[in-house]
Design a protein around this motif. Sequence first.
Motif, PDB file in Angstrom:
ATOM      1  N   LEU A 179       0.812  -1.216   0.000  1.00  0.00           N
ATOM      2  CA  LEU A 179       0.000   0.000   0.000  1.00  0.00           C
ATOM      3  C   LEU A 179       0.848   1.270   0.000  1.00  0.00           C
ATOM      4  CD1 LEU A 179      -2.813  -0.948   2.575  1.00  0.00           C
ATOM      5  CD2 LEU A 179      -2.944  -0.971   0.087  1.00  0.00           C
ATOM      6  N   GLY A 180       2.102   1.190   0.416  1.00  0.00           N
ATOM      7  CA  GLY A 180       2.943   2.371   0.515  1.00  0.00           C
ATOM      8  C   GLY A 180       3.860   2.598  -0.667  1.00  0.00           C
ATOM      9  N   PHE A 181       3.771   1.766  -1.692  1.00  0.00           N
ATOM     10  CA  PHE A 181       4.701   1.845  -2.825  1.00  0.00           C
ATOM     11  C   PHE A 181       4.291   2.957  -3.787  1.00  0.00           C
ATOM     12  CE2 PHE A 181       6.576  -0.009  -6.807  1.00  0.00           C
ATOM     13  CZ  PHE A 181       7.896   0.012  -6.378  1.00  0.00           C
TER      14      PHE A 181
ATOM     15  N   LEU B 254      -2.301  -5.453 -10.030  1.00  0.00           N
ATOM     16  CA  LEU B 254      -2.586  -6.546  -9.090  1.00  0.00           C
ATOM     17  C   LEU B 254      -2.759  -6.036  -7.664  1.00  0.00           C
ATOM     18  CD1 LEU B 254      -0.222  -9.346 -10.449  1.00  0.00           C
ATOM     19  CD2 LEU B 254      -2.710  -9.165 -10.715  1.00  0.00           C
ATOM     20  N   ALA B 255      -1.986  -5.006  -7.285  1.00  0.00           N
ATOM     21  CA  ALA B 255      -2.153  -4.427  -5.950  1.00  0.00           C
ATOM     22  C   ALA B 255      -3.527  -3.777  -5.820  1.00  0.00           C
ATOM     23  CB  ALA B 255      -1.053  -3.418  -5.674  1.00  0.00           C
ATOM     24  N   GLY B 256      -3.945  -3.038  -6.860  1.00  0.00           N
ATOM     25  CA  GLY B 256      -5.264  -2.413  -6.831  1.00  0.00           C
ATOM     26  C   GLY B 256      -6.379  -3.437  -6.805  1.00  0.00           C
ATOM     27  N   GLN B 257      -6.214  -4.523  -7.562  1.00  0.00           N
ATOM     28  CA  GLN B 257      -7.214  -5.591  -7.565  1.00  0.00           C
ATOM     29  C   GLN B 257      -7.313  -6.264  -6.207  1.00  0.00           C
ATOM     30  OE1 GLN B 257      -7.636  -8.911 -10.798  1.00  0.00           O
ATOM     31  NE2 GLN B 257      -6.326  -9.781  -9.203  1.00  0.00           N
ATOM     32  N   GLU B 258      -6.157  -6.505  -5.574  1.00  0.00           N
ATOM     33  CA  GLU B 258      -6.139  -7.231  -4.309  1.00  0.00           C
ATOM     34  C   GLU B 258      -6.641  -6.377  -3.155  1.00  0.00           C
ATOM     35  OE1 GLU B 258      -5.356 -10.599  -1.843  1.00  0.00           O
ATOM     36  OE2 GLU B 258      -5.707 -10.288  -3.996  1.00  0.00           O
TER      37      GLU B 258
ATOM     38  N   VAL C 159      -8.691  -3.494  -3.298  1.00  0.00           N
ATOM     39  CA  VAL C 159      -9.524  -2.587  -4.056  1.00  0.00           C
ATOM     40  C   VAL C 159     -10.169  -1.506  -3.189  1.00  0.00           C
ATOM     41  CG1 VAL C 159     -11.572  -4.053  -3.882  1.00  0.00           C
ATOM     42  CG2 VAL C 159     -11.290  -2.516  -5.877  1.00  0.00           C
ATOM     43  N   ASP C 160     -10.456  -1.807  -1.924  1.00  0.00           N
ATOM     44  CA  ASP C 160     -11.118  -0.841  -1.046  1.00  0.00           C
ATOM     45  C   ASP C 160     -10.164  -0.159  -0.079  1.00  0.00           C
ATOM     46  OD1 ASP C 160     -13.691  -1.290  -2.110  1.00  0.00           O
ATOM     47  OD2 ASP C 160     -13.868  -3.126  -0.928  1.00  0.00           O
TER      48      ASP C 160
ATOM     49  N   PHE D 119      -4.213   3.685  -0.670  1.00  0.00           N
ATOM     50  CA  PHE D 119      -2.770   3.584  -0.878  1.00  0.00           C
ATOM     51  C   PHE D 119      -2.134   4.882  -0.387  1.00  0.00           C
ATOM     52  CE2 PHE D 119      -4.233   0.074  -3.208  1.00  0.00           C
ATOM     53  CZ  PHE D 119      -3.163  -0.765  -3.494  1.00  0.00           C
ATOM     54  N   THR D 120      -1.192   4.762   0.522  1.00  0.00           N
ATOM     55  CA  THR D 120      -0.698   5.920   1.261  1.00  0.00           C
ATOM     56  C   THR D 120       0.096   6.890   0.423  1.00  0.00           C
ATOM     57  OG1 THR D 120       1.225   4.622   1.964  1.00  0.00           O
ATOM     58  CG2 THR D 120      -0.674   4.654   3.432  1.00  0.00           C
ATOM     59  N   ASP D 121       0.727   6.442  -0.652  1.00  0.00           N
ATOM     60  CA  ASP D 121       1.557   7.331  -1.462  1.00  0.00           C
ATOM     61  C   ASP D 121       0.714   8.377  -2.174  1.00  0.00           C
ATOM     62  OD1 ASP D 121       4.219   7.966  -2.726  1.00  0.00           O
ATOM     63  OD2 ASP D 121       3.071   7.508  -4.533  1.00  0.00           O
ATOM     64  N   GLU D 122      -0.465   7.977  -2.650  1.00  0.00           N
ATOM     65  CA  GLU D 122      -1.297   8.878  -3.447  1.00  0.00           C
ATOM     66  C   GLU D 122      -2.608   9.242  -2.774  1.00  0.00           C
ATOM     67  OE1 GLU D 122      -1.330   7.968  -7.819  1.00  0.00           O
ATOM     68  OE2 GLU D 122      -1.004   5.986  -6.982  1.00  0.00           O
ATOM     69  N   ARG D 123      -2.924   8.597  -1.681  1.00  0.00           N
ATOM     70  CA  ARG D 123      -4.208   8.775  -1.016  1.00  0.00           C
ATOM     71  C   ARG D 123      -5.349   8.424  -1.966  1.00  0.00           C
ATOM     72  NH1 ARG D 123      -2.951   7.924   3.589  1.00  0.00           N
ATOM     73  NH2 ARG D 123      -5.100   8.523   4.128  1.00  0.00           N
ATOM     74  N   ARG D 124      -5.137   7.405  -2.792  1.00  0.00           N
ATOM     75  CA  ARG D 124      -6.188   6.910  -3.675  1.00  0.00           C
ATOM     76  C   ARG D 124      -6.515   5.480  -3.297  1.00  0.00           C
ATOM     77  NH1 ARG D 124      -5.215   7.928  -9.941  1.00  0.00           N
ATOM     78  NH2 ARG D 124      -3.184   6.981  -9.517  1.00  0.00           N
ATOM     79  N   ARG D 125      -7.749   5.095  -3.596  1.00  0.00           N
ATOM     80  CA  ARG D 125      -8.179   3.749  -3.252  1.00  0.00           C
ATOM     81  C   ARG D 125      -7.741   2.758  -4.322  1.00  0.00           C
ATOM     82  NH1 ARG D 125     -11.450   4.017   1.101  1.00  0.00           N
ATOM     83  NH2 ARG D 125     -12.430   1.992   0.810  1.00  0.00           N
ATOM     84  N   GLY D 126      -7.736   1.500  -3.910  1.00  0.00           N
ATOM     85  CA  GLY D 126      -7.241   0.459  -4.795  1.00  0.00           C
ATOM     86  C   GLY D 126      -7.963   0.372  -6.117  1.00  0.00           C
ATOM     87  N   GLY D 127      -9.277   0.640  -6.107  1.00  0.00           N
ATOM     88  CA  GLY D 127     -10.025   0.584  -7.353  1.00  0.00           C
ATOM     89  C   GLY D 127      -9.506   1.546  -8.398  1.00  0.00           C
TER      90      GLY D 127
END
Length: 580
Positions: free
Chosen positions: A76-78, A107-111, A113-114, A117-125
């Motif tokens: 999540l931090g990448f 694959l990270a976003g799929q796994e 998805v909700d 992600f800390t780098d961008e403050r966006r959700r996996g979807g």
Amino acid sequence: MSLHDIPTKVPTHRAAEWPGYGMAGCDEHYVERLCRDVDQRVDRADHRLLLLLKTWFECRGQFDDQQRDRVRAAILGFRYDVDHPGSDAMCTWTESHQISFAVCEYLAGQEFVDNTFTDERRRGGELLGHGATRVVRWLSDRFRYGFSEWLSGDCYAIDVAALTLLIDYARDEKLVIRASMVLDLLLADLALHRFDGRFVAASASASAMVRMHPEHSAAQVIVDAAYGPALPLIDTDQLGAIFVCRHRYKVPLALREIAASDATMRVLTSQGLDVDEVPEVLAADPNFPRTSPAALARFWWAMQAFTNREVVSATRAVRMSAKQSTNRFLASMTQLDAVPASLRSPLLRALRPVTDGMALQRGNVQTFRTPAYLLSSAQSYHPGGFGDQQALWQACLPGGIAVFGNHPAFRTVGDGVPGGASNGRASDGWAGGGWVGNGVNPDIAQRDNLLLVQYDLSGRRGHLEGNRNLYTHIHFPFVDFDVTRVGPTWVAGSYVGIVATSTLDLASEFEVVQRGVHTGYAVVLGDEREFRSIGAFVDQLKQHRVALTGDRLSLRPPYGKAQLTWQEGLRVGSRRVPHE
């Protein structure tokens, strides 16, 4: 060659299992090392993340809560793309890095998805959708234009690992089918250029170790797993292990038959684009038309073109917008920031920086493969221009005996080379006196078992170029041949011979040197079917006459004539041999 000539007894599909958590090669220390590299965003952290994702998918059920949280936090931090927040040591833009980062993002976003992600403050979807677009565009470009990193085993190993991981774990079946088609193309290259169990070819990028010992290529484990008689050992620190332990992808039977064939083959391939082709070609792309500086720069950066005058303005725009000025691979580009935009192209034309040679441009490669030898070369690859990591010709005999030549570069640049080369190549390519790439590219032409090579080192020196070496050399491992013979202007080892326009000096047990500004030589290969003995081969080799008249390198063998005119191509007899 027809399919009727190919044997049907070939290895069947097989794959190994990824080690269970706690087993050798996949314990808590292994997982922590991967997480630490991903956290620190070291160079090639994307490769470590591919392995971490593989381990997560295979072993997450065996993790305790603390281990599961540790891996999740690393993923999540990448930072997954060049224009995502942050500046670090990662190279995200070369062709193989682009698919590696994109697959990781998908694959990270799929796994998750909700999750946020800390780098961008966006959700996996959101990452899932963004990653899918990147993957599909990359697959489309490779299917349409081939690989800028053509026939590079180390780069292909990254592509294969990323695509295999995607095929195994993506839930979008249409995407899986597309990825499988491009993976088929990669495996076709490995099959067609498999000789004596090794992947051998002229290529856009190769280290000195791989050129001297092709079995050290990162692609070797993939070749063995796809086409070898037995599965290779699993090394979970190597990307090839992802392919060895795959679940879904099956190597097509036709490719396994080609790899196993002992038929004589002439393989012609043209891959990649020249720097100046990119704007017009991408503007007309039927799937992903592109005209913006950012889109063009992504393609140019994939082929490692940074300072070429067609590229430099787009490079600066993307570098500034992505806030990557402190990235160690791009830091040296800041010296152009003070130059007005209208003057950058003329300035670079006048400076003629050696870094122009870093661009991996279109490769027109001919490979002639027989049971006794393989000869491969890139035809007329920008003769007289600067080179870098390109391996422009390579011969191989049974036992992995490698013969090749180059003009050793001597340059004053170092780690600050724009764009870097994080697949372990730049330190070899930019060190003086080595076996990687060429300081100045030769003109090369091949017709089956005959190769002509012409060097002209008289061109104007380039910016960042040190004292130019006025000699070329050939890697010719005398100690590996059963029989060797040497004359003033020729050398032979078993059934491979070199005939030169001037004296060949024996510099060591594996090096032959030809001195001079304008030189040339011919490479000739044969076998026992054509010659009754090595002695007969050497007798005929000594009858070859090689001459350099102006810009024309001519070879008069006992039968027929061949001539290579600088930048104009090869003629055999009266017939011109096309090189594209």
